[in-house]
Scaffold this motif. Structure first.
Motif, PDB file in Angstrom:
ATOM      1  N   MET A   1       0.834  -1.180   0.000  1.00  0.00           N
ATOM      2  CA  MET A   1       0.000   0.000   0.000  1.00  0.00           C
ATOM      3  C   MET A   1       0.875   1.239   0.000  1.00  0.00           C
ATOM      4  SD  MET A   1      -1.950   1.957   2.948  1.00  0.00           S
ATOM      5  CE  MET A   1      -0.430   2.859   3.050  1.00  0.00           C
ATOM      6  N   GLU A   2       0.582   2.153  -0.895  1.00  0.00           N
ATOM      7  CA  GLU A   2       1.268   3.442  -0.936  1.00  0.00           C
ATOM      8  C   GLU A   2       0.230   4.547  -1.073  1.00  0.00           C
ATOM      9  OE1 GLU A   2       3.963   3.471  -4.238  1.00  0.00           O
ATOM     10  OE2 GLU A   2       5.374   2.118  -3.274  1.00  0.00           O
ATOM     11  N   ILE A   3       0.344   5.539  -0.211  1.00  0.00           N
ATOM     12  CA  ILE A   3      -0.494   6.729  -0.316  1.00  0.00           C
ATOM     13  C   ILE A   3       0.445   7.932  -0.377  1.00  0.00           C
ATOM     14  CG2 ILE A   3      -2.159   8.219   0.862  1.00  0.00           C
ATOM     15  CD1 ILE A   3      -3.556   5.749   1.880  1.00  0.00           C
ATOM     16  N   TYR A   4       0.173   8.805  -1.322  1.00  0.00           N
ATOM     17  CA  TYR A   4       0.977  10.015  -1.510  1.00  0.00           C
ATOM     18  C   TYR A   4       0.140  11.216  -1.091  1.00  0.00           C
ATOM     19  CZ  TYR A   4       4.129   6.991  -4.012  1.00  0.00           C
ATOM     20  OH  TYR A   4       4.998   5.973  -4.326  1.00  0.00           O
ATOM     21  N   LEU A   5       0.526  11.838   0.019  1.00  0.00           N
ATOM     22  CA  LEU A   5      -0.115  13.066   0.484  1.00  0.00           C
ATOM     23  C   LEU A   5       0.633  14.231  -0.157  1.00  0.00           C
ATOM     24  CD1 LEU A   5      -0.344  12.236   4.301  1.00  0.00           C
ATOM     25  CD2 LEU A   5      -2.101  11.880   2.557  1.00  0.00           C
ATOM     26  N   LYS A 174       2.558   0.965   4.067  1.00  0.00           N
ATOM     27  CA  LYS A 174       2.101   0.107   5.157  1.00  0.00           C
ATOM     28  C   LYS A 174       2.584  -1.304   4.879  1.00  0.00           C
ATOM     29  CE  LYS A 174      -2.024  -1.482   7.598  1.00  0.00           C
ATOM     30  NZ  LYS A 174      -3.503  -1.494   7.599  1.00  0.00           N
ATOM     31  N   ASP A 175       3.358  -1.830   5.808  1.00  0.00           N
ATOM     32  CA  ASP A 175       3.827  -3.205   5.744  1.00  0.00           C
ATOM     33  C   ASP A 175       3.578  -3.850   7.096  1.00  0.00           C
ATOM     34  OD1 ASP A 175       4.950  -3.269   3.089  1.00  0.00           O
ATOM     35  OD2 ASP A 175       6.553  -1.963   3.837  1.00  0.00           O
ATOM     36  N   ASN A 176       2.927  -5.003   7.082  1.00  0.00           N
ATOM     37  CA  ASN A 176       2.645  -5.734   8.322  1.00  0.00           C
ATOM     38  C   ASN A 176       1.981  -4.853   9.373  1.00  0.00           C
ATOM     39  OD1 ASN A 176       3.847  -8.081   7.244  1.00  0.00           O
ATOM     40  ND2 ASN A 176       5.867  -7.305   7.815  1.00  0.00           N
ATOM     41  N   ASN A 177       0.968  -4.101   8.954  1.00  0.00           N
ATOM     42  CA  ASN A 177       0.218  -3.202   9.842  1.00  0.00           C
ATOM     43  C   ASN A 177       1.059  -2.096  10.463  1.00  0.00           C
ATOM     44  OD1 ASN A 177      -2.288  -4.373   9.385  1.00  0.00           O
ATOM     45  ND2 ASN A 177      -1.908  -5.956  10.931  1.00  0.00           N
ATOM     46  N   GLN A 178       2.213  -1.822   9.882  1.00  0.00           N
ATOM     47  CA  GLN A 178       3.091  -0.750  10.365  1.00  0.00           C
ATOM     48  C   GLN A 178       3.187   0.333   9.282  1.00  0.00           C
ATOM     49  OE1 GLN A 178       4.496  -0.561  13.351  1.00  0.00           O
ATOM     50  NE2 GLN A 178       5.721   1.256  12.998  1.00  0.00           N
ATOM     51  N   TYR A 179       2.846   1.569   9.640  1.00  0.00           N
ATOM     52  CA  TYR A 179       2.955   2.688   8.702  1.00  0.00           C
ATOM     53  C   TYR A 179       4.321   3.340   8.823  1.00  0.00           C
ATOM     54  CZ  TYR A 179      -2.122   2.579   8.060  1.00  0.00           C
ATOM     55  OH  TYR A 179      -3.405   2.204   7.769  1.00  0.00           O
ATOM     56  N   THR A 180       4.879   3.685   7.681  1.00  0.00           N
ATOM     57  CA  THR A 180       6.093   4.500   7.648  1.00  0.00           C
ATOM     58  C   THR A 180       5.843   5.637   6.655  1.00  0.00           C
ATOM     59  OG1 THR A 180       7.083   3.110   5.922  1.00  0.00           O
ATOM     60  CG2 THR A 180       7.646   2.591   8.215  1.00  0.00           C
TER      61      THR A 180
END
Length: 185
Positions: A1-5, A174-180
Motif C-alpha cells: 500500500m502506498e499513499i501520496y499526500l 504500510k507493511d505488516n500493519n506498520q505505517y512508515t
C-alpha cells in the motif's frame, strides 16, 4: 500500500492573513512548483482524492490530467470561521490567546478545532486505503493530522514534529500493519 499526500503549492495570500477554508488561488509560480512535485510520484496513479478548494483542485488536475479526481469536503483545511481572511493582528487578542493556549481543543469562533480536523481526516484516510497507489491532494493541517495519527504524535506537537513546505509530498507505506512515511520537498 502506498499513499501520496501532496500539499498544495504556494497560495496567493498576503503574509499575516489567517486562512483555512477560504477558496484562495495559487501564485504565479504554480507551474514551476507543480513540475517539482512530479518526480516524487509514481507513474500510473489511478485514484486521486482532493480538497475541493482551488489551490488543491488546480494541482490535482495538473498532476493527474488523465484521472477523474474525487473531491471531498473532509480534505479541506481547518475552518477558521470568523477569522478567515483577517490579518492575525486584527483578530481580538482575547480570542487568539484562548485559542493559542489550546488550539487542539478550542474552536475558532464559528469554526472548528484541531481535533475536529483530525477526526475527519483520519476517517477519510481509512476509506482511501487500497493495494494500488493513491494520491491525496490537500492542505498542511490535514497532512499534519494524518502524520500525527500514523506516528502516534500528540496533535499539540505536530507543528514542531512535521515540517511540510508548500508542494511537499509525503509517501506513506504500510507493511505488516506498520505505517512508515517519508517527506519529499
Amino acid at each position: 500500500m502506498e499513499i501520496y499526500l501532496i500539499r498544495h503549492t504556494t497560495p496567493n495570500v498576503a503574509k499575516g492573513v489567517c486562512y483555512g477554508q477560504a477558496n484562495i488561488d495559487v501564485t504565479e509560480t504554480f507551474h514551476q512548483e507543480a513540475s517539482q512535485i512530479k518526480p516524487h510520484l509514481p507513474l500510473g496513479i489511478q485514484q486521486v482524492h482532493c480538497s475541493p478548494l482551488q489551490r488543491c483542485r488546480k494541482l490535482a488536475e495538473a498532476l493527474f490530467p488523465q484521472v477523474a479526481v474525487q473531491f471531498h469536503d473532509g480534505l479541506k483545511e481547518m475552518n477558521f470561521g470568523d477569522w478567515e481572511l483577517k490579518k492575525w493582528d486584527e483578530i481580538p487578542n482575547d480570542e487568539t490567546q484562548l485559542w493559542m493556549a489550546d488550539f487542539v481543543n478550542v474552536c475558532v469562533p464559528n469554526g472548528e478545532n484541531y481535533v475536529q480536523l483530525y477526526e475527519r481526516s483520519v476517517q477519510l484516510f481509512h476509506q482511501f486505503i487500497q493495494p494500488a497507489p493513491v494520491a491525496i491532494v490537500t492542505h498542511g493541517g490535514v497532512i499534519r493530522s494524518l502524520l500525527s495519527y500514523l506516528s502516534n504524535t500528540p496533535l499539540k506537537d505536530s507543528f514542531s514534529a512535521f515540517s511540510l513546505p508548500y508542494g511537499c509530498v509525503v509517501k506513506i507505506t504500510k507493511d505488516n500493519n506498520q505505517y512508515t512515511y517519508k517527506i519529499f520537498s
